[in-house]
Structure formats: structure tokens, C-alpha cells
Design a protein around this motif. Sequence first.
Motif, mmCIF file in Angstrom:
data_model
loop_
_atom_site.group_PDB
_atom_site.id
_atom_site.type_symbol
_atom_site.label_atom_id
_atom_site.label_comp_id
_atom_site.label_asym_id
_atom_site.label_seq_id
_atom_site.Cartn_x
_atom_site.Cartn_y
_atom_site.Cartn_z
ATOM 1 N N LEU A 158 1.007 -1.317 -0.049
ATOM 2 C CA LEU A 158 -0.017 0.132 0.044
ATOM 3 C C LEU A 158 0.947 1.099 0.000
ATOM 4 O O LEU A 158 1.447 1.703 1.017
ATOM 5 N N PRO A 159 1.045 2.020 -1.110
ATOM 6 C CA PRO A 159 1.918 2.917 -1.262
ATOM 7 C C PRO A 159 1.502 4.118 -0.010
ATOM 8 O O PRO A 159 2.368 4.973 0.091
ATOM 9 N N VAL A 160 0.433 4.341 0.208
ATOM 10 C CA VAL A 160 -0.136 5.337 1.147
ATOM 11 C C VAL A 160 0.616 4.968 2.433
ATOM 12 O O VAL A 160 0.343 6.080 3.451
ATOM 13 N N THR A 161 1.134 3.900 2.924
ATOM 14 C CA THR A 161 1.532 3.679 4.135
ATOM 15 C C THR A 161 3.131 4.063 4.189
ATOM 16 O O THR A 161 3.511 3.572 5.282
ATOM 17 N N GLY A 162 3.642 4.483 3.081
ATOM 18 C CA GLY A 162 5.175 4.690 3.261
ATOM 19 C C GLY A 162 5.578 5.847 2.183
ATOM 20 O O GLY A 162 4.665 6.528 1.582
ATOM 21 N N PRO A 163 7.073 5.631 1.928
ATOM 22 C CA PRO A 163 7.781 4.725 2.474
ATOM 23 C C PRO A 163 8.333 4.912 3.755
ATOM 24 O O PRO A 163 8.701 4.165 4.471
ATOM 25 N N GLU A 164 8.128 6.152 4.485
ATOM 26 C CA GLU A 164 8.103 6.049 5.739
ATOM 27 C C GLU A 164 6.795 5.502 6.738
ATOM 28 O O GLU A 164 5.926 6.355 6.220
ATOM 29 N N PRO A 165 7.040 4.730 7.633
ATOM 30 C CA PRO A 165 5.715 4.305 8.214
ATOM 31 C C PRO A 165 4.879 5.813 8.826
ATOM 32 O O PRO A 165 5.421 6.506 9.296
ATOM 33 N N THR A 166 3.445 5.468 8.571
ATOM 34 C CA THR A 166 2.762 6.793 8.879
ATOM 35 C C THR A 166 2.813 6.951 10.568
ATOM 36 O O THR A 166 2.948 8.123 11.071
ATOM 37 N N LEU A 167 3.155 5.974 11.074
ATOM 38 C CA LEU A 167 3.329 5.857 12.775
ATOM 39 C C LEU A 167 4.552 6.977 13.037
ATOM 40 O O LEU A 167 4.589 7.500 14.150
ATOM 41 N N ALA A 168 5.635 6.654 12.207
ATOM 42 C CA ALA A 168 6.662 7.577 12.531
ATOM 43 C C ALA A 168 6.517 9.306 12.235
ATOM 44 O O ALA A 168 7.328 9.901 12.554
ATOM 45 N N LEU A 169 5.336 9.277 11.640
ATOM 46 C CA LEU A 169 5.155 10.815 11.426
ATOM 47 C C LEU A 169 4.283 11.429 12.619
ATOM 48 O O LEU A 169 3.952 12.687 12.483
ATOM 49 N N THR A 170 3.970 10.697 13.619
ATOM 50 C CA THR A 170 3.368 11.170 14.699
ATOM 51 C C THR A 170 3.829 12.351 15.376
ATOM 52 O O THR A 170 2.801 13.212 15.605
ATOM 53 N N PRO A 171 4.832 12.714 15.419
ATOM 54 C CA PRO A 171 5.590 13.869 16.158
ATOM 55 C C PRO A 171 4.872 15.181 15.353
ATOM 56 O O PRO A 171 4.969 16.527 15.807
ATOM 57 N N LYS A 172 4.319 14.881 13.888
ATOM 58 C CA LYS A 172 4.109 16.236 13.020
ATOM 59 C C LYS A 172 2.619 16.431 13.245
ATOM 60 O O LYS A 172 2.133 17.266 12.814
ATOM 61 N N ILE A 173 1.814 15.838 14.375
ATOM 62 C CA ILE A 173 0.409 15.788 14.461
ATOM 63 C C ILE A 173 0.420 17.166 15.265
ATOM 64 O O ILE A 173 0.999 17.470 16.361
ATOM 65 N N SER A 174 -0.405 18.193 14.718
ATOM 66 C CA SER A 174 -0.379 19.431 15.202
ATOM 67 C C SER A 174 -1.636 19.463 16.243
ATOM 68 O O SER A 174 -1.614 20.270 17.158
ATOM 69 N N GLY A 175 -2.873 18.900 16.059
ATOM 70 C CA GLY A 175 -3.865 18.951 16.947
ATOM 71 C C GLY A 175 -3.785 17.660 17.721
ATOM 72 O O GLY A 175 -2.916 17.094 18.440
ATOM 73 N N ARG A 176 -5.125 17.300 18.146
ATOM 74 C CA ARG A 176 -5.339 16.113 18.964
ATOM 75 C C ARG A 176 -5.823 14.920 18.472
ATOM 76 O O ARG A 176 -6.517 15.084 17.377
ATOM 77 N N LEU A 177 -5.228 13.568 18.909
ATOM 78 C CA LEU A 177 -5.678 12.707 18.127
ATOM 79 C C LEU A 177 -5.956 11.445 19.185
ATOM 80 O O LEU A 177 -5.569 11.098 20.306
ATOM 81 N N LEU A 178 -7.472 10.897 19.122
ATOM 82 C CA LEU A 178 -7.666 9.750 19.796
ATOM 83 C C LEU A 178 -7.717 8.440 18.851
ATOM 84 O O LEU A 178 -8.333 8.421 17.672
ATOM 85 N N TYR A 179 -7.199 7.372 19.207
ATOM 86 C CA TYR A 179 -7.106 6.177 18.629
ATOM 87 C C TYR A 179 -8.037 5.019 19.475
ATOM 88 O O TYR A 179 -7.495 4.842 20.636
ATOM 89 N N LEU A 180 -8.952 4.696 18.636
ATOM 90 C CA LEU A 180 -9.943 3.512 19.454
ATOM 91 C C LEU A 180 -9.746 2.321 18.627
ATOM 92 O O LEU A 180 -9.609 2.382 17.423
ATOM 93 N N VAL A 181 -9.687 1.233 19.292
ATOM 94 C CA VAL A 181 -9.205 -0.202 18.447
ATOM 95 C C VAL A 181 -9.953 -1.289 19.756
ATOM 96 O O VAL A 181 -9.852 -1.131 20.755
ATOM 97 N N GLY A 182 -10.387 -2.238 18.932
ATOM 98 C CA GLY A 182 -10.734 -3.414 19.681
ATOM 99 C C GLY A 182 -9.402 -4.230 20.185
ATOM 100 O O GLY A 182 -8.438 -4.553 19.435
ATOM 101 N N ALA A 183 -9.498 -4.686 21.467
ATOM 102 C CA ALA A 183 -8.176 -5.348 21.799
ATOM 103 C C ALA A 183 -7.846 -6.739 21.048
ATOM 104 O O ALA A 183 -6.930 -7.101 21.055
ATOM 105 N N GLU A 184 -9.070 -7.210 20.416
ATOM 106 C CA GLU A 184 -8.787 -8.431 19.719
ATOM 107 C C GLU A 184 -9.039 -8.220 18.222
ATOM 108 O O GLU A 184 -9.369 -9.247 17.658
ATOM 109 N N ASP A 185 -8.541 -7.271 18.022
ATOM 110 C CA ASP A 185 -8.568 -6.799 16.410
ATOM 111 C C ASP A 185 -7.566 -7.786 15.875
ATOM 112 O O ASP A 185 -6.558 -7.703 15.802
#
Length: 241
Positions: A158-185
Motif C-alpha cells: 500500500l503506497p499510502v503507508t510509506g515509504p516512511e511508516p505513517t506512525l513515524a510521522l506522529t510527532p508532526k500531528i499539530s492537533g489532538r488525536l484519539l485512537y480507538l481499537v478492539g483489543a482482539e482486532d
Amino acid sequence: MTAEKITTDRIDIPVADGTSMGGYLARPAGTGEHPGVVVAMELFGVDAHVRGICEDLARRGFAALAPDFYHRVQPGADLPHDEAGRARGFELLPQLTRSDVVADAAAALAALESFGAGPGGMLGLSAGGHLTYLAATALDVPNAVVCYGGWLTGNPDLPVTGPEPTLALTPKISGRLLYLVGAEDHVIGAEEQREIAVALEAAGERHAFVAYPGAGHSFLRSDSPAVEDAFTRIDAWLRGE
């Protein structure tokens, strides 16, 4: 929550590259300013589930817009929630690029503003959760909610996920972010969930991570006990609370 009477419309959204992107807009019928939220679709496009999320948000007082991120490859895609739909989705999703996704998200946010919506943010579902996370690293998104967004640590298909992993861009988030997930996902395993939680915690207290015990992937489509709490959190977060 006070249930609002709502209106729904199909709209066309101009994008900076000269393309036109369809969108599904649901908003309260009354006058006045309402917080705006871009709803980023799942793998299946702007389907009945995504439209229903927009309508639910509108009843809660939001102006909710689901843009068609597939507009360059299959405009109006509304894929069935079955194996055939999933297979087609995985033919379309790899054709999205980061630059196009960011341009589309920016256009959708601008469209909400043109309709008189106040500051709000983005809500992303599954694949759209990834798109929302990415947009939050590149645009001024004051309040972002990512529901079970996958592949943040990368996916070579999936080109949209790279080349640098999107998670590595976390410090660039300027606003607030809430992540919701099922523990058994089954898509986002325990190790990836841990990495996401660590990255958000390192980026600052304005972010939050919630894993629901017993819940699986795409739990907003289900009757999971997590749904009610998730919507309570989504509502408050998108209002900046």
C-alpha cells in the motif's frame, strides 16, 4: 444527546489538482454553526455504513462529510461488505497516494468551512483511519479520531503507508488525536497496538489511546458493548472536550 432533525446531500468538492470529488454530507436541519467533521471511509467506499455514521453525527449536532477518496480510480464506489467487495477494495486502495489523500482531505475540510461548519476535525474508520492519521500529520486537523486504523507501521503493498511508516510521522500531528481499537482486532495485533500507544504517549498528553477488551476489528459495524462508549468519546473529542 439531543436528536437533531437532519438533511443529507450528495455534493461535488473541487480538489486542488483540478479533479472533482464526490461527497456525502449530513448536517442538522436547523440554522446556526455546527462543528464540522470529515468522515474517512472504510475499504468499501462511501457505503451505507459510512453514510449512517455521518447521519448519526448529524443527529448529534455535527456537519459530517464523507469524501470519496476513490474518486480518481472508481468514482462513487459503494462496495458490498463481502469477499467480492473486499477484493475490489484491495484493488482500489493501493492506487491511493499520500499526496492525493492529503489534497482530498484538505478539500473536504475546506468544503465544510464553505458550508458554514465550525472547527471540528476528522473521524476515520479502518482504512480511513489510516488516511485520517496521515492527514493529521500534514494538515491543521484540530481534533482527529482514528477508529481501528491499520497498517500504521507500514504495508509494502500500500503506497499510502510509506515509504516512511505513517506512525513515524506522529510527532508532526499539530492537533489532538484519539485512537480507538478492539483489543482482539485481527488486523491490528497486540504488538502494533502497543507501538501505536507508545508513539501517541511520546507525542504528548493531547493524544489518547483506548483498546476495548473483547472487541474486534470494525466494531462500530457490530452490536459490541464498545460502541456506546466509543460514540461518547468520539462526540466529546470532536468537540474539543
